[in-house]
Design a protein around this motif. Structure first.
Motif, PDB file in Angstrom:
ATOM      1  N   VAL A  37      33.689  86.266 120.550  1.00 21.10           N
ATOM      2  CA  VAL A  37      34.308  86.783 121.335  1.00 21.10           C
ATOM      3  C   VAL A  37      34.814  88.131 121.753  1.00 21.10           C
ATOM      4  CG1 VAL A  37      37.163  87.132 121.938  1.00 21.10           C
ATOM      5  CG2 VAL A  37      35.962  84.963 120.536  1.00 21.10           C
ATOM      6  N   LEU A  38      33.876  88.892 120.875  1.00 16.45           N
ATOM      7  CA  LEU A  38      33.476  90.668 121.094  1.00 16.45           C
ATOM      8  C   LEU A  38      32.343  90.973 122.508  1.00 16.45           C
ATOM      9  CD1 LEU A  38      33.726  92.130 117.947  1.00 16.45           C
ATOM     10  CD2 LEU A  38      35.538  92.616 119.684  1.00 16.45           C
ATOM     11  N   LYS A  39      31.673  90.242 122.105  1.00 11.72           N
ATOM     12  CA  LYS A  39      31.056  90.091 123.759  1.00 11.72           C
ATOM     13  C   LYS A  39      31.291  89.866 124.720  1.00 11.72           C
ATOM     14  CE  LYS A  39      26.301  89.067 120.452  1.00 11.72           C
ATOM     15  NZ  LYS A  39      25.493  87.812 119.980  1.00 11.72           N
ATOM     16  N   LYS A  40      32.079  88.985 124.816  1.00 10.45           N
ATOM     17  CA  LYS A  40      32.866  88.864 126.601  1.00 10.45           C
ATOM     18  C   LYS A  40      33.652  89.963 126.527  1.00 10.45           C
ATOM     19  CE  LYS A  40      31.618  84.483 125.417  1.00 10.45           C
ATOM     20  NZ  LYS A  40      31.974  82.343 125.364  1.00 10.45           N
ATOM     21  N   THR A  41      34.413  90.260 125.851  1.00  8.70           N
ATOM     22  CA  THR A  41      35.143  91.299 125.846  1.00  8.70           C
ATOM     23  C   THR A  41      35.141  92.332 126.566  1.00  8.70           C
ATOM     24  OG1 THR A  41      36.977  89.616 123.903  1.00  8.70           O
ATOM     25  CG2 THR A  41      38.053  91.956 125.314  1.00  8.70           C
ATOM     26  N   LYS A  42      36.059  92.784 127.323  1.00  8.08           N
ATOM     27  CA  LYS A  42      35.496  94.056 127.975  1.00  8.08           C
ATOM     28  C   LYS A  42      37.106  95.106 127.683  1.00  8.08           C
ATOM     29  CE  LYS A  42      32.690  92.494 131.679  1.00  8.08           C
ATOM     30  NZ  LYS A  42      32.644  92.515 133.266  1.00  8.08           N
ATOM     31  N   ASN A  43      37.978  94.857 127.928  1.00  7.07           N
ATOM     32  CA  ASN A  43      39.293  95.140 127.551  1.00  7.07           C
ATOM     33  C   ASN A  43      40.185  94.609 126.027  1.00  7.07           C
ATOM     34  OD1 ASN A  43      41.552  97.326 128.119  1.00  7.07           O
ATOM     35  ND2 ASN A  43      41.940  96.858 129.698  1.00  7.07           N
ATOM     36  N   ASN A  44      40.356  95.343 125.354  1.00  5.04           N
ATOM     37  CA  ASN A  44      41.667  95.185 124.995  1.00  5.04           C
ATOM     38  C   ASN A  44      42.979  95.430 124.239  1.00  5.04           C
ATOM     39  OD1 ASN A  44      39.771  92.684 123.249  1.00  5.04           O
ATOM     40  ND2 ASN A  44      38.500  94.752 122.361  1.00  5.04           N
ATOM     41  N   GLU A  45      43.325  96.673 125.688  1.00  4.51           N
ATOM     42  CA  GLU A  45      44.284  97.427 125.430  1.00  4.51           C
ATOM     43  C   GLU A  45      45.527  96.240 125.524  1.00  4.51           C
ATOM     44  OE1 GLU A  45      43.887  99.885 128.883  1.00  4.51           O
ATOM     45  OE2 GLU A  45      42.532 101.412 127.322  1.00  4.51           O
ATOM     46  N   LYS A  67      59.445  93.392 122.162  1.00  3.88           N
ATOM     47  CA  LYS A  67      58.081  93.168 123.677  1.00  3.88           C
ATOM     48  C   LYS A  67      56.712  93.938 122.578  1.00  3.88           C
ATOM     49  CE  LYS A  67      61.677  93.358 126.950  1.00  3.88           C
ATOM     50  NZ  LYS A  67      61.528  94.109 128.717  1.00  3.88           N
ATOM     51  N   ASN A  68      56.428  93.033 122.987  1.00  6.84           N
ATOM     52  CA  ASN A  68      54.933  93.832 123.115  1.00  6.84           C
ATOM     53  C   ASN A  68      54.190  93.941 121.733  1.00  6.84           C
ATOM     54  OD1 ASN A  68      53.653  93.704 125.781  1.00  6.84           O
ATOM     55  ND2 ASN A  68      55.191  95.543 126.321  1.00  6.84           N
ATOM     56  N   ILE A  69      55.006  93.316 120.844  1.00  9.48           N
ATOM     57  CA  ILE A  69      54.710  94.374 119.472  1.00  9.48           C
ATOM     58  C   ILE A  69      53.010  93.258 118.574  1.00  9.48           C
ATOM     59  CG2 ILE A  69      55.232  91.167 118.038  1.00  9.48           C
ATOM     60  CD1 ILE A  69      56.700  92.795 116.009  1.00  9.48           C
ATOM     61  N   ILE A  70      52.614  92.560 119.484  1.00 11.88           N
ATOM     62  CA  ILE A  70      51.043  92.704 119.400  1.00 11.88           C
ATOM     63  C   ILE A  70      50.283  92.357 120.345  1.00 11.88           C
ATOM     64  CG2 ILE A  70      51.323  90.819 117.148  1.00 11.88           C
ATOM     65  CD1 ILE A  70      50.673  88.009 119.109  1.00 11.88           C
ATOM     66  N   SER A  71      48.871  91.980 120.513  1.00 10.73           N
ATOM     67  CA  SER A  71      48.288  92.730 121.510  1.00 10.73           C
ATOM     68  C   SER A  71      47.088  90.593 122.092  1.00 10.73           C
ATOM     69  CB  SER A  71      47.333  93.385 121.780  1.00 10.73           C
ATOM     70  OG  SER A  71      46.294  93.167 120.546  1.00 10.73           O
ATOM     71  N   GLU A  72      46.739  91.118 123.269  1.00 15.78           N
ATOM     72  CA  GLU A  72      46.307  90.059 123.656  1.00 15.78           C
ATOM     73  C   GLU A  72      44.684  90.036 122.880  1.00 15.78           C
ATOM     74  OE1 GLU A  72      46.211  87.921 125.360  1.00 15.78           O
ATOM     75  OE2 GLU A  72      47.698  88.183 126.614  1.00 15.78           O
TER      76      GLU A  72
END
Length: 278
Positions: A37-45, A67-72
């Motif tokens: 997954v990390l190889k394909k992910t560009k933005n974890n904000e 709201k937004n208590i966790i991230s994508e």
């Protein structure tokens, strides 16, 4: 000490030891898929976590809405862990049926994947971040028990298919219940989460529960609700689509063990002879 007593202690030790052990295959599965997954992910904000306090019952008990208590990225981590537990430790996957819907001739309920044990072992930073946010929220709400000393009774991912629901109930034995939305609110119809103006300790009748005013809370994806577990709550039937939630129950006891699903407090006291945290 006689042979019977020694045998009983040995059985207790085996039960407790085996229950506490996670399956290494789940961790290996998670690590491999996380790298992919990390190889394909560009933005974890993610957005900035926020919360607000809301009175939800005539007893002036408060619920905390987030709201937004966790991230994508957190959502992705939970999804990977759910898949790996389902693939390599399927005893922790269960279809729960809570009653019969006569109108549709189907059973209501949900599909649950228990992450007990795996959650803290594989996602330790996720747990720390979540605990910090919830601690601030309980302090702001003025609740007398903070999150940090409490154990995790159960850690679950709940999937509601069409007709799935959770009828009015309380999480007896728990202090707080956290529910975080993992699906978009527009990806399903129905499935509203509600809290009733009624406490189960008052021994309400079925009609009183039906008549009690209810407060509907619809968290946005990655948002959620923390509430006192003794408040009557539930989920309306899902009519279309699929509803997915991440749920933790906090209680005054040690963390629920792997394969333990959702333990009753009596398990620790009677079966294993263990004392609660407090």
């Amino acid at each position: 000490m006689n042979i019977i007593s020694i045998s009983f202690i040995a059985i207790i030790f085996v039960i407790e030891s085996s229950a506490q052990q996670t399956n290494p295959a789940v961790k290996s599965c998670y690590d491999k898929r996380k790298v992919d997954v990390l190889k394909k992910t560009k933005n974890n904000e993610s957005g900035t976590p926020t919360f607000q306090i809301a009175d939800v019952s005539v007893t002036k008990e408060a619920a905390v809405e987030f709201k937004n208590i966790i991230s994508e990225e957190d959502l992705g981590d939970l999804s990977i862990l759910e898949d790996c537990v389902g693939e390599f430790d399927s005893v922790n996957v269960q279809k729960r049926e809570f009653g019969h819907n006569k109108e549709d001739s189907v059973y209501s309920g949900n599909h649950v994947t228990f992450l007990n044990g795996y959650y803290k072992e594989i996602l330790p930073q996720f747990n720390v971040k979540l605990t910090q946010a919830l601690t601030k929220a309980t302090e702001a709400a003025g609740w007398d028990v903070t999150i940090s000393p409490l154990g995790l009774r159960c850690v679950e991912i709940l999937n509601y298919n069409p007709h799935g629901e959770l009828r009015p109930h309380v999480d007896e034995g728990s202090v707080y219940t956290l529910a975080i939305a993992l699906s978009d609110a527009d990806s399903f119809s129905g499935g509203e989460f509600f809290i009733k103006d009624q406490e189960m300790k008052d021994s309400p009748s079925t009609q009183e529960l039906l008549d009690a005013k209810q407060h509907v809370i619809t968290p946005s994806k990655l948002g959620g609700t923390l509430f006192r577990s003794h408040l009557v709550h539930g989920v309306q039937p899902v009519t279309e689509g699929y509803r997915k939630m991440f749920v933790i129950e906090y209680w005054k006891n040690r963390d629920g063990e792997v394969n333990g699903k959702r333990r009753n407090p009596e398990f620790f006291r009677d079966a294993l002879g263990l004392s609660p945290v407090w």
